[in-house]
Design a protein around this motif. Structure first.
Motif, PDB file in Angstrom:
ATOM      1  N   ALA A  94       4.459   0.500  10.495  1.00  0.00           N
ATOM      2  CA  ALA A  94       5.338   0.362   8.980  1.00  0.00           C
ATOM      3  C   ALA A  94       4.353   1.127   8.097  1.00  0.00           C
ATOM      4  CB  ALA A  94       5.823  -0.855   8.682  1.00  0.00           C
ATOM      5  N   GLY A  95       4.553   2.178   7.441  1.00  0.00           N
ATOM      6  CA  GLY A  95       3.659   2.988   6.795  1.00  0.00           C
ATOM      7  C   GLY A  95       3.332   2.307   5.231  1.00  0.00           C
ATOM      8  N   THR A  96       4.228   1.327   4.859  1.00  0.00           N
ATOM      9  CA  THR A  96       3.880   0.897   3.728  1.00  0.00           C
ATOM     10  C   THR A  96       3.574  -0.610   3.684  1.00  0.00           C
ATOM     11  OG1 THR A  96       6.301   0.379   3.179  1.00  0.00           O
ATOM     12  CG2 THR A  96       5.319   2.609   2.680  1.00  0.00           C
ATOM     13  N   ARG A  97       3.892  -1.167   4.888  1.00  0.00           N
ATOM     14  CA  ARG A  97       3.752  -2.856   4.840  1.00  0.00           C
ATOM     15  C   ARG A  97       2.428  -3.190   5.000  1.00  0.00           C
ATOM     16  NH1 ARG A  97       7.336  -6.740   4.475  1.00  0.00           N
ATOM     17  NH2 ARG A  97       9.065  -5.512   5.004  1.00  0.00           N
ATOM     18  N   TYR A  98       1.591  -3.467   4.176  1.00  0.00           N
ATOM     19  CA  TYR A  98       0.169  -4.030   4.233  1.00  0.00           C
ATOM     20  C   TYR A  98      -0.589  -3.355   5.416  1.00  0.00           C
ATOM     21  CZ  TYR A  98      -2.594  -7.287   1.577  1.00  0.00           C
ATOM     22  OH  TYR A  98      -3.601  -7.982   0.977  1.00  0.00           O
ATOM     23  N   TRP A  99      -1.083  -4.454   6.228  1.00  0.00           N
ATOM     24  CA  TRP A  99      -1.749  -3.791   7.388  1.00  0.00           C
ATOM     25  C   TRP A  99      -1.174  -3.325   8.683  1.00  0.00           C
ATOM     26  CZ3 TRP A  99      -6.994  -3.004   6.844  1.00  0.00           C
ATOM     27  CH2 TRP A  99      -7.695  -3.519   5.698  1.00  0.00           C
ATOM     28  N   ARG A 100       0.142  -3.038   8.649  1.00  0.00           N
ATOM     29  CA  ARG A 100       0.808  -2.599   9.647  1.00  0.00           C
ATOM     30  C   ARG A 100       1.281  -1.314   9.695  1.00  0.00           C
ATOM     31  NH1 ARG A 100       2.928  -7.678  11.659  1.00  0.00           N
ATOM     32  NH2 ARG A 100       4.602  -6.627  12.926  1.00  0.00           N
ATOM     33  N   GLY A 101       0.160  -0.558   9.219  1.00  0.00           N
ATOM     34  CA  GLY A 101       0.158   1.030   9.204  1.00  0.00           C
ATOM     35  C   GLY A 101      -0.588   1.697   7.978  1.00  0.00           C
ATOM     36  N   PRO A 102      -0.710   1.118   6.746  1.00  0.00           N
ATOM     37  CA  PRO A 102      -1.272   1.911   5.552  1.00  0.00           C
ATOM     38  C   PRO A 102      -2.606   1.864   5.965  1.00  0.00           C
ATOM     39  CG  PRO A 102       0.276   0.176   4.609  1.00  0.00           C
ATOM     40  CD  PRO A 102       0.285   0.006   6.193  1.00  0.00           C
ATOM     41  N   ALA A 103      -3.244   3.130   5.395  1.00  0.00           N
ATOM     42  CA  ALA A 103      -4.963   3.212   5.535  1.00  0.00           C
ATOM     43  C   ALA A 103      -5.456   2.876   4.200  1.00  0.00           C
ATOM     44  CB  ALA A 103      -4.720   4.962   5.666  1.00  0.00           C
ATOM     45  N   TRP A 104      -6.456   2.140   4.789  1.00  0.00           N
ATOM     46  CA  TRP A 104      -7.207   1.463   3.562  1.00  0.00           C
ATOM     47  C   TRP A 104      -8.695   2.325   3.536  1.00  0.00           C
ATOM     48  CZ3 TRP A 104      -5.905  -3.365   1.398  1.00  0.00           C
ATOM     49  CH2 TRP A 104      -5.032  -4.061   1.864  1.00  0.00           C
TER      50      TRP A 104
ATOM     51  N   ALA B 238      -6.390   3.471  -5.319  1.00  0.00           N
ATOM     52  CA  ALA B 238      -5.236   2.459  -4.884  1.00  0.00           C
ATOM     53  C   ALA B 238      -5.757   1.589  -4.016  1.00  0.00           C
ATOM     54  CB  ALA B 238      -4.106   3.275  -4.270  1.00  0.00           C
ATOM     55  N   GLU B 239      -5.009   0.692  -3.580  1.00  0.00           N
ATOM     56  CA  GLU B 239      -5.497  -0.264  -2.729  1.00  0.00           C
ATOM     57  C   GLU B 239      -5.359   0.257  -1.320  1.00  0.00           C
ATOM     58  OE1 GLU B 239      -4.175  -5.009  -1.428  1.00  0.00           O
ATOM     59  OE2 GLU B 239      -3.162  -4.020  -2.742  1.00  0.00           O
ATOM     60  N   TYR B 240      -4.219   1.113  -0.966  1.00  0.00           N
ATOM     61  CA  TYR B 240      -4.146   1.677   0.356  1.00  0.00           C
ATOM     62  C   TYR B 240      -3.233   2.938  -0.020  1.00  0.00           C
ATOM     63  CZ  TYR B 240      -0.383  -1.874   0.490  1.00  0.00           C
ATOM     64  OH  TYR B 240       0.680  -2.783  -0.028  1.00  0.00           O
ATOM     65  N   VAL B 241      -2.908   3.695   1.110  1.00  0.00           N
ATOM     66  CA  VAL B 241      -2.012   4.845   0.904  1.00  0.00           C
ATOM     67  C   VAL B 241      -1.109   5.046   2.275  1.00  0.00           C
ATOM     68  CG1 VAL B 241      -3.537   6.371  -0.374  1.00  0.00           C
ATOM     69  CG2 VAL B 241      -3.673   6.423   2.018  1.00  0.00           C
ATOM     70  N   ASP B 242      -0.059   5.446   2.223  1.00  0.00           N
ATOM     71  CA  ASP B 242       0.951   5.534   3.270  1.00  0.00           C
ATOM     72  C   ASP B 242       0.448   6.814   4.145  1.00  0.00           C
ATOM     73  OD1 ASP B 242       3.144   6.247   4.897  1.00  0.00           O
ATOM     74  OD2 ASP B 242       4.508   5.780   3.514  1.00  0.00           O
TER      75      ASP B 242
ATOM     76  N   HIS C 259      -6.344   0.754  -9.530  1.00  0.00           N
ATOM     77  CA  HIS C 259      -7.452   0.129 -10.104  1.00  0.00           C
ATOM     78  C   HIS C 259      -8.315  -0.623  -9.267  1.00  0.00           C
ATOM     79  CE1 HIS C 259      -6.248   2.825 -13.405  1.00  0.00           C
ATOM     80  NE2 HIS C 259      -5.286   2.386 -13.482  1.00  0.00           N
ATOM     81  N   PHE C 260      -8.179  -0.518  -7.858  1.00  0.00           N
ATOM     82  CA  PHE C 260      -8.596  -1.743  -6.826  1.00  0.00           C
ATOM     83  C   PHE C 260     -10.140  -1.497  -6.814  1.00  0.00           C
ATOM     84  CE2 PHE C 260      -8.701  -3.925  -2.795  1.00  0.00           C
ATOM     85  CZ  PHE C 260      -8.024  -4.805  -3.063  1.00  0.00           C
ATOM     86  N   SER C 261     -10.847  -2.716  -6.943  1.00  0.00           N
ATOM     87  CA  SER C 261     -12.242  -2.702  -6.920  1.00  0.00           C
ATOM     88  C   SER C 261     -12.939  -2.219  -5.851  1.00  0.00           C
ATOM     89  CB  SER C 261     -12.699  -4.104  -7.351  1.00  0.00           C
ATOM     90  OG  SER C 261     -12.247  -4.453  -8.725  1.00  0.00           O
ATOM     91  N   TRP C 262     -12.440  -2.351  -4.646  1.00  0.00           N
ATOM     92  CA  TRP C 262     -13.486  -2.022  -3.712  1.00  0.00           C
ATOM     93  C   TRP C 262     -13.120  -0.472  -3.611  1.00  0.00           C
ATOM     94  CZ3 TRP C 262     -11.515  -5.715   0.814  1.00  0.00           C
ATOM     95  CH2 TRP C 262     -10.313  -5.055   1.452  1.00  0.00           C
ATOM     96  N   THR C 263     -11.987   0.102  -3.744  1.00  0.00           N
ATOM     97  CA  THR C 263     -11.955   1.295  -3.670  1.00  0.00           C
ATOM     98  C   THR C 263     -12.707   2.036  -4.739  1.00  0.00           C
ATOM     99  OG1 THR C 263      -9.426   1.096  -2.996  1.00  0.00           O
ATOM    100  CG2 THR C 263     -10.019   3.296  -3.753  1.00  0.00           C
ATOM    101  N   ALA C 264     -12.654   1.806  -5.803  1.00  0.00           N
ATOM    102  CA  ALA C 264     -13.709   2.301  -6.887  1.00  0.00           C
ATOM    103  C   ALA C 264     -15.161   2.136  -6.557  1.00  0.00           C
ATOM    104  CB  ALA C 264     -13.385   1.575  -8.201  1.00  0.00           C
TER     105      ALA C 264
END
Length: 451
Positions: A368-378, A415-419, A430-435
């Motif tokens: 699932a491309g948008t559901r948290y750790w079930r597909g999104p890229a971090w 962002a926290e993650y992307v589709d 404005h997610f801290s570990w991404t920055a």
């Protein structure tokens, strides 16, 4: 039409703008003692977030990076565990769930060594902290020695690893087990679906989800899964957070978690040598852990590491980014590294709209491309894989991943993650570990690799 992947290398001016934007995120998310992951969704201090944040902060202020880690270690338990959340007492309990009055760490965890203050959760997150501490130390070794930074944090981090390798060796195979889906950091990965089926969820009226106040339900774990998370945490609390007494309804050996433990053991070896003591015990332990990781979790046919379900003592038939994170381990067998690279570039993880790595198999039944750790890229897992590629000498692939990371971090407003199928930013902005990891990729020595 130009592909989303065909992004130019950032110019010097663009890199400066990106650096300023990343620094602004960390400044805005600073609380005075530590950095929150997000001012909205995650308003307290999170364990592995702070480790990644410190890695980036070292390029802005070594003193603040040290403080980030020291603030986290102030919540360490006497048994060695570093809890996954340290709660800010100034915030109302309703700001996040599960809240301090759910975990009740200072009371329920007293026998397991929970501090009287601050209040914390009772579970843990991946042990990336020693790597972070070593990188922070090396950013200004003179300042670190003047402040006694290594001397203070080394024994605490060694105790943390001892906890994982003794009380958490639940499978008897020498690897650290996790006892809640939140502990590996990949909260609702499809890898947990099978073992979670054995857990009876808490009733829906037993809790109120604060995460849905700031995140779309389509992006977040389902209510059914959340009920199981609550049940597991409540059962652990009722057992006094004692791993010898608790009957763990969920227990797995996760490859990413153990890979980071190996890397952090090597970091402890380097820290010990800097302090004038023997690093060899940590080096030997890292070598043994590497053998156990390959022996227990490697699936040569699939070309990645699997999660081992300790309830059935079988490998879980799902492909997760966690199975690629062991690239960061320096002394993997050459054939394992080659197969991991093939898998990384193959149909399961080569996304159409991002150079970041999907959190789950693009062809998998549960994708699932948008559901948290079930597909999104971090971004944090991409940083780890980038580091792993460089560790094994694959600099061209690492450079491509770095280029995509930096472009997407800026375009997504950190962002926290992307589709991975559209490239759209998802989760918090404005997610801290991404920055922080953006700053690291902009600033770190390109020759720096895993210890």
């Amino acid at each position: 039409m130009k592909s989303l992947l065909d992004r130019p290398v950032p110019t010097a001016a663009a890199s400066l703008t990106l650096r300023r934007g990343a620094a602004r995120v960390l400044i805005d998310n600073w609380t005075g003692a530590s950095t929150v992951p997000s001012r909205t969704l995650y308003p307290h201090q999170w364990s592995w977030d702070s480790a990644f944040i410190a890695i980036g902060l070292r390029h802005l202020s070594v003193r603040r990076a040290q403080q980030e880690l020291e603030s986290l270690l102030a919540g360490q338990w006497a048994d060695g565990r570093i809890p996954h959340i340290l709660f800010n007492p100034a915030l109302p309990h309703g700001a996040y769930f599960p809240s301090p009055d759910f975990w009740r760490s200072s009371q329920a965890g007293r026998a397991s060594g929970a501090p009287a203050a601050p209040e914390t959760s009772g579970i843990v997150q991946p042990p990336v902290h020693a790597l972070a501490a070593l990188l922070v130390h090396r950013a200004d070794a003179g300042e670190s020695r003047r402040r006694g930074f290594l001397a203070r944090v080394y024994p605490r981090l060694a105790a943390w690893h001892d906890y994982l390798l003794t009380r958490r060796d639940l499978g008897g195979g020498g690897l650290a087990a996790v006892v809640h889906p939140w502990e590996p950091g990949m909260d609702n990965s499809p890898c947990w679906d099978v073992p979670l089926q054995r857990v009876t969820p808490a009733p829906a009226d037993a809790f109120r989800r604060a995460d849905l106040d700031h995140g779309h339900p389509a992006d977040r774990p389902t209510d059914l899964d959340y009920g199981r998370y609550v049940r597991l945490a409540a059962d652990y609390r009722e057992a006094g957070y004692d791993d010898r007494e608790a009957r763990h309804g969920f227990a797995v050996e996760d490859p990413g978690f153990n890979a980071l433990l190996i890397v952090s053991e090597l970091a402890l070896a380097a820290m010990a040598e800097d302090l004038g003591t023997a690093g060899e015990p940590h080096t030997a332990r890292a070598a043994e852990l590497t053998r156990r990781l390959v022996g227990r979790l490697w699936d040569a046919e699939a070309g990645l590491f699997r999660v081992r379900d300790l309830g059935s003592d079988t490998l879980i038939d799902e492909r997760s980014v966690s199975g690629l994170i062991p690239l960061v381990v320096p002394h993997l067998p050459a054939d394992v590294v080659d197969r991991l690279r093939e898998t990384l570039d193959g149909p399961h993880f080569s996304a159409p709209a991002t150079r970041l790595v999907p959190s789950y198999d693009l062809t998998g039944h549960a994708f699932a491309g948008t559901r948290y750790w079930r597909g999104p890229a971090w971004f944090n897992t991409a940083w780890l894989i980038h580091r792993g590629l460089r560790t094994h000498g694959h600099h061209q692939e690492a450079a491509r991943l770095r280029q995509g990371f930096l472009a997407e971090a800026g375009e997504s407003e950190f962002a926290e993650y992307v589709d991975p199928t559209t490239g759209a930013a998802r989760g918090a902005r404005h997610f801290s570990w991404t920055a922080a990891l953006t700053l690291d990729l902009l600033s770190a020595d390109p020759e720096e690799t895993t210890p």
